[in-house]
Design a protein around this motif. Structure first.
Motif, PDB file in Angstrom:
ATOM      1  N   MET A   8       0.806  -1.221   0.000  1.00 20.41           N
ATOM      2  CA  MET A   8       0.000   0.000   0.000  1.00 20.41           C
ATOM      3  C   MET A   8       0.834   1.264   0.000  1.00 20.41           C
ATOM      4  O   MET A   8       0.309   2.363  -0.168  1.00 20.41           O
ATOM      5  N   ARG A   9       2.152   1.140   0.176  1.00 18.07           N
ATOM      6  CA  ARG A   9       2.972   2.338   0.336  1.00 18.07           C
ATOM      7  C   ARG A   9       3.109   3.148  -0.950  1.00 18.07           C
ATOM      8  O   ARG A   9       3.510   4.304  -0.918  1.00 18.07           O
ATOM      9  N   TYR A  10       2.792   2.529  -2.086  1.00 20.23           N
ATOM     10  CA  TYR A  10       2.893   3.271  -3.347  1.00 20.23           C
ATOM     11  C   TYR A  10       1.985   4.493  -3.356  1.00 20.23           C
ATOM     12  O   TYR A  10       2.218   5.455  -4.097  1.00 20.23           O
ATOM     13  N   LYS A  11       0.938   4.490  -2.514  1.00 24.39           N
ATOM     14  CA  LYS A  11      -0.010   5.614  -2.521  1.00 24.39           C
ATOM     15  C   LYS A  11       0.666   6.919  -2.114  1.00 24.39           C
ATOM     16  O   LYS A  11       0.274   7.995  -2.574  1.00 24.39           O
ATOM     17  N   ALA A  12       1.671   6.820  -1.238  1.00 22.01           N
ATOM     18  CA  ALA A  12       2.354   8.029  -0.792  1.00 22.01           C
ATOM     19  C   ALA A  12       3.252   8.611  -1.877  1.00 22.01           C
ATOM     20  O   ALA A  12       3.785   9.717  -1.715  1.00 22.01           O
ATOM     21  N   ALA A  13       3.427   7.892  -2.987  1.00 19.71           N
ATOM     22  CA  ALA A  13       4.241   8.406  -4.090  1.00 19.71           C
ATOM     23  C   ALA A  13       3.541   9.559  -4.801  1.00 19.71           C
ATOM     24  O   ALA A  13       4.178  10.289  -5.554  1.00 19.71           O
ATOM     25  N   TYR A  14       2.228   9.706  -4.573  1.00 22.92           N
ATOM     26  CA  TYR A  14       1.500  10.834  -5.151  1.00 22.92           C
ATOM     27  C   TYR A  14       1.645  12.002  -4.160  1.00 22.92           C
ATOM     28  O   TYR A  14       0.915  12.102  -3.183  1.00 22.92           O
ATOM     29  N   HIS A  15       2.598  12.844  -4.447  1.00 19.21           N
ATOM     30  CA  HIS A  15       3.111  13.808  -3.481  1.00 19.21           C
ATOM     31  C   HIS A  15       2.624  15.220  -3.832  1.00 19.21           C
ATOM     32  O   HIS A  15       2.499  15.538  -5.014  1.00 19.21           O
ATOM     33  N   PRO A  16       2.329  16.074  -2.833  1.00 16.94           N
ATOM     34  CA  PRO A  16       2.429  15.862  -1.393  1.00 16.94           C
ATOM     35  C   PRO A  16       1.085  15.377  -0.822  1.00 16.94           C
ATOM     36  O   PRO A  16       0.061  16.040  -1.022  1.00 16.94           O
ATOM     37  N   SER A  17       1.071  14.264  -0.157  1.00 14.74           N
ATOM     38  CA  SER A  17      -0.167  13.689   0.371  1.00 14.74           C
ATOM     39  C   SER A  17      -0.298  13.959   1.869  1.00 14.74           C
ATOM     40  O   SER A  17       0.662  14.346   2.538  1.00 14.74           O
ATOM     41  N   GLU A  18      -1.514  13.748   2.355  1.00 14.53           N
ATOM     42  CA  GLU A  18      -1.823  13.965   3.772  1.00 14.53           C
ATOM     43  C   GLU A  18      -2.523  12.732   4.322  1.00 14.53           C
ATOM     44  O   GLU A  18      -3.270  12.057   3.605  1.00 14.53           O
ATOM     45  N   LEU A  19      -2.311  12.468   5.614  1.00 19.50           N
ATOM     46  CA  LEU A  19      -2.996  11.380   6.304  1.00 19.50           C
ATOM     47  C   LEU A  19      -3.950  11.971   7.335  1.00 19.50           C
ATOM     48  O   LEU A  19      -3.666  13.016   7.945  1.00 19.50           O
ATOM     49  N   LEU A  20      -5.067  11.288   7.545  1.00 19.07           N
ATOM     50  CA  LEU A  20      -6.090  11.754   8.477  1.00 19.07           C
ATOM     51  C   LEU A  20      -5.779  11.248   9.882  1.00 19.07           C
ATOM     52  O   LEU A  20      -5.588  10.042  10.090  1.00 19.07           O
ATOM     53  N   CYS A  21      -5.720  12.168  10.842  1.00 16.17           N
ATOM     54  CA  CYS A  21      -5.517  11.754  12.234  1.00 16.17           C
ATOM     55  C   CYS A  21      -6.721  10.933  12.689  1.00 16.17           C
ATOM     56  O   CYS A  21      -7.870  11.365  12.527  1.00 16.17           O
ATOM     57  N   PRO A  22      -6.501   9.742  13.261  1.00 15.87           N
ATOM     58  CA  PRO A  22      -7.628   8.869  13.613  1.00 15.87           C
ATOM     59  C   PRO A  22      -8.400   9.307  14.848  1.00 15.87           C
ATOM     60  O   PRO A  22      -9.437   8.719  15.152  1.00 15.87           O
ATOM     61  N   LEU A  23      -7.923  10.335  15.556  1.00 18.65           N
ATOM     62  CA  LEU A  23      -8.623  10.768  16.762  1.00 18.65           C
ATOM     63  C   LEU A  23      -9.306  12.116  16.578  1.00 18.65           C
ATOM     64  O   LEU A  23     -10.489  12.269  16.848  1.00 18.65           O
ATOM     65  N   ARG A  24      -8.556  13.096  16.088  1.00 15.38           N
ATOM     66  CA  ARG A  24      -9.107  14.447  15.973  1.00 15.38           C
ATOM     67  C   ARG A  24      -9.498  14.809  14.539  1.00 15.38           C
ATOM     68  O   ARG A  24      -9.993  15.901  14.285  1.00 15.38           O
ATOM     69  N   TYR A  25      -9.222  13.921  13.594  1.00 13.81           N
ATOM     70  CA  TYR A  25      -9.639  14.092  12.196  1.00 13.81           C
ATOM     71  C   TYR A  25      -9.077  15.368  11.579  1.00 13.81           C
ATOM     72  O   TYR A  25      -9.754  16.062  10.822  1.00 13.81           O
ATOM     73  N   GLN A  26      -7.817  15.646  11.894  1.00 17.81           N
ATOM     74  CA  GLN A  26      -7.073  16.703  11.225  1.00 17.81           C
ATOM     75  C   GLN A  26      -6.144  16.054  10.205  1.00 17.81           C
ATOM     76  O   GLN A  26      -5.715  14.918  10.376  1.00 17.81           O
ATOM     77  N   TRP A  27      -5.825  16.799   9.152  1.00 21.16           N
ATOM     78  CA  TRP A  27      -4.949  16.273   8.108  1.00 21.16           C
ATOM     79  C   TRP A  27      -3.500  16.635   8.420  1.00 21.16           C
ATOM     80  O   TRP A  27      -3.180  17.790   8.694  1.00 21.16           O
ATOM     81  N   VAL A  28      -2.641  15.627   8.351  1.00 22.49           N
ATOM     82  CA  VAL A  28      -1.229  15.787   8.694  1.00 22.49           C
ATOM     83  C   VAL A  28      -0.387  15.387   7.482  1.00 22.49           C
ATOM     84  O   VAL A  28      -0.634  14.334   6.891  1.00 22.49           O
ATOM     85  N   PRO A  29       0.602  16.201   7.089  1.00 24.55           N
ATOM     86  CA  PRO A  29       1.439  15.846   5.935  1.00 24.55           C
ATOM     87  C   PRO A  29       2.086  14.473   6.112  1.00 24.55           C
ATOM     88  O   PRO A  29       2.539  14.126   7.206  1.00 24.55           O
TER      89      PRO A  29
END
Length: 636
Positions: A471-492
């Motif tokens: 699944m790591r190939y998804k981060a190759a589409y740069h610059p991507s963000e991940l969703l914080c699983p607790l506060r639902y903020q986007w983090v680079p």
């Protein structure tokens, strides 16, 4: 500041009251199932499930921004602290996308294919009857005068064939990665094919005289794969009955055999046959008494050959003296989600050949449930810059080459994003990296449609699972963000990756809020984590594997509703509170707030229902719980 920005972004869609429809869901509670990522033997994948009878695009957009996904009409959200493979929603702002060298190469490869530059045209020689012997003399004279240009063409043709064969081997390697036969997430060497000279052919054993080309890529792949396996951090997990991976790694002979089986058709296209021999990939002339040298040099007809031709009343004529490149036509069609027999046949072929599914497992029913059925309420175009020309809803994006269906992307188009769900493609076209190419097209689609719908800014790639190398190939589409699983903020992603290297579940917003205080350490960690282990995925390509993992979930998996609400007890800091009395309840054809009917339940039934409603509010959020309709099972 970030939290208020997230809040305003999430509430944007709820203000579109002019869109018709409502969201009605049934609560499936906590579900356990087998995991399609780590392939664990037990039911280690833990999610909260909702069965969606209908979902507005605004509500589904907000659900995505709280970590939900859908498989058909089943909505699910991983229990991030308890599930075996924590899954983080990943997205990319389309206008910020910076394509990598590999992604640009994919686009150029497709363009070369469409222009006909990738075709290896075999020169054919026609033996035609000609009563006029003077024509033969003209051919002979013409060939003699242009022998130098023919020699240059021969050299170019030779190089073209070598590049073609090398590219086909690289495509076969990618198929092995996608199907799980080779380790994914590592940089594998590129193939190199060399010509076997006539002098060397004379020294070979009998039966090898027709050997034209060879490659030792299997030896390089074996060395790279074994080094990668030995470099895994958890060495104890790659030992089998006390035997190290050094003893069980793929040998060059095995790798060569796997690749050869995938290269039979491309080799035949070039008039060659292929065999694996002691780890080498050998390409032979398909005809016993002819070599490619003879075929390449056939245009250089000597005077003596012309005289022989004249005496027989025939002449040799090269039909490809001025070869015409075969161009191809690519069409991309967007259609609303519906069952298409042609699409199903392509899906079936893809699942069997690429993912090694058994034929009896790939049924029309499972396909419909997974990729055709959708609870999203379609929103037609409005013409007022709030909806794109295609509308909002679930779609299938078809890719056709010369009117042949070669790929289908299953997507949801929502108020703020294009959400990529799944991609399946024709294995015969693996050399075009259709998973990556379709992702690039979907990103471009978002950019183009921002003029029609300014809120449409993001490309969602599904879930990112750091513990799953595929699944790591998804981060190759740069610059991507991940969703914080607790506060639902986007983090680079570059901020999140060093944390995920240490443990699978991380409250990303905690780290993001401290990044200014500890920026020297963060900068060092991020700079040291280059994308050297991504970009191999083509599925899924992808794609973009897309998200074939969705199919592993089942709304009828065993339920854990009687377990204590551990999620509620754990996740209390920074999570908004709400009043369950405002949840909209559907029962006996009516829509009412829970506070208006809570007195009709007895003490035991009321206590059980309220516990269930608290869990529901916790996983969907207070705002959505007051907007969506909660269907009570006893009334369905």
């Amino acid at each position: 500041m970030k939290k208020s920005k997230m809040r305003s972004e999430a509430s944007t869609s709820s203000n579109n009251s002019n869109r018709k429809g409502e969201t009605v869901v049934g609560d499936c509670g906590t579900c356990r199932s087998s995991c399609g990522y780590c392939k664990s033997s037990g039911r280690t994948s833990i999610t909260h499930g909702l069965w969606a009878y209908s979902v507005t695009v605004d509500d589904y957009q907000d659900l995505l921004d709280r970590g939900w996904r859908r498989s058909g009409s089943f909505l699910y959200k991983p229990d991030m602290e308890r599930t075996c493979c924590p899954s983080y929603t990943i997205r990319l702002r389309a206008s910020d996308f910076a394509p990598s060298k590999e992604q640009r190469r994919v686009s150029r490869r497709m363009q070369r294919f469409l222009d006909g530059a990738m075709d290896v045209e075999k020169k054919s020689v026609e033996l035609i009857k000609d009563p006029s012997t003077s024509n033969c003399n003209k051919v002979s004279s013409s060939v003699e005068n242009n022998s130098l240009s023919h020699n240059n063409e021969e050299n170019n043709k030779e190089e073209e064939i070598l590049q073609f064969l090398s590219g086909q081997i690289d495509n076969a390697v990618q198929l092995c990665i996608v199907s799980g036969q080779f380790l994914s997430g590592i940089q594998l060497p590129k193939a190199s094919v060399k010509k076997v000279s006539q002098a060397k052919r004379k020294l070979l054993v009998e039966g090898m005289e027709n050997l034209l080309y060879t490659s030792n890529i299997a030896f390089q792949l074996a060395a790279t794969l074994n080094r990668a396996q030995l470099a895994e951090k958890d060495v104890q997990q790659i030992r089998v009955f006390g035997q190290s991976i050094e003893d069980t790694g793929p040998s060059p002979k095995i790798i060569a055999a796997k690749l050869a089986s995938s290269l039979i058709q491309p080799a035949e296209t070039s008039g060659l046959s292929i065999r694996a021999c002691n780890g080498h990939l050998n390409f032979y002339s398909a005809m016993k008494q002819a070599s490619l040298d003879e075929d390449v040099h056939i245009g250089t007809v000597s005077k003596e050959s012309a005289k022989t031709c004249e005496s027989k009343g025939r002449c040799l004529k090269n039909s490809s003296e001025h070869p015409q490149a075969k161009r191809h036509k690519l069409q991309i069609r967007l259609k609303r989600s519906s069952f298409d027999p042609q699409e199903f046949e392509l899906y079936r072929q893809y699942q069997i050949k690429v993912h090694n599914d058994k034929p009896d497992q790939v049924t029309e029913t499972s396909y419909r449930r997974f990729l055709v059925d959708s609870p999203l309420v379609f929103v037609p175009p409005s013409g007022d810059d709030t909806v794109p020309p295609c509308g909002f809803g679930s779609f299938h994006q078809q890719y056709l080459i010369d009117d042949r269906l070669v790929a289908v992307g299953v997507i949801d188009i929502l108020p703020r994003c294009l959400s990529s769900k799944y991609l399946f493609w024709d294995p015969d076209y693996a050399f075009l990296s259709l998973g990556k190419y379709s992702a690039l097209q979907e990103i471009s689609w978002v950019k183009e449609n921002q003029t029609h719908c300014p809120t449409l800014q993001y490309y969602y790639l599904g879930y990112y699972i750091h513990s799953c190398r595929k699944m790591r190939y998804k981060a190759a589409y740069h610059p991507s963000e991940l969703l914080c699983p607790l506060r639902y903020q986007w983090v680079p992603y570059d901020i999140a990756r060093p944390l995920l290297d240490r443990k699978p579940y991380v409250v990303l917003s905690d780290f993001a809020s401290l990044q200014n205080e500890s920026s020297p350490c963060i900068s060092e960690n991020v700079m040291g984590c280059q994308h050297d282990d991504i970009g191999q995925g083509d599925s899924n390509d992808v794609r973009m594997d897309y998200d074939y993992d969705d199919e592993t979930l089942d709304p009828e998996s065993e339920s854990d509703d009687d377990e204590p609400d551990t999620e509620t007890s754990r996740q209390t800091v920074g999570v908004e509170d709400g009043d369950i009395s405002n949840i909209v309840i559907r029962g006996q054809g009516t829509r009412v707030r829970y506070k208006d009917i809570q007195r009709v339940f007895g003490p035991i039934q009321r206590r059980s229902l309220e516990s269930q409603l608290r869990k529901y509010m916790k996983v969907v959020g207070a705002e959505l719980s007051e907007r969506m309709v909660y269907a009570l099972g006893s009334y369905l």
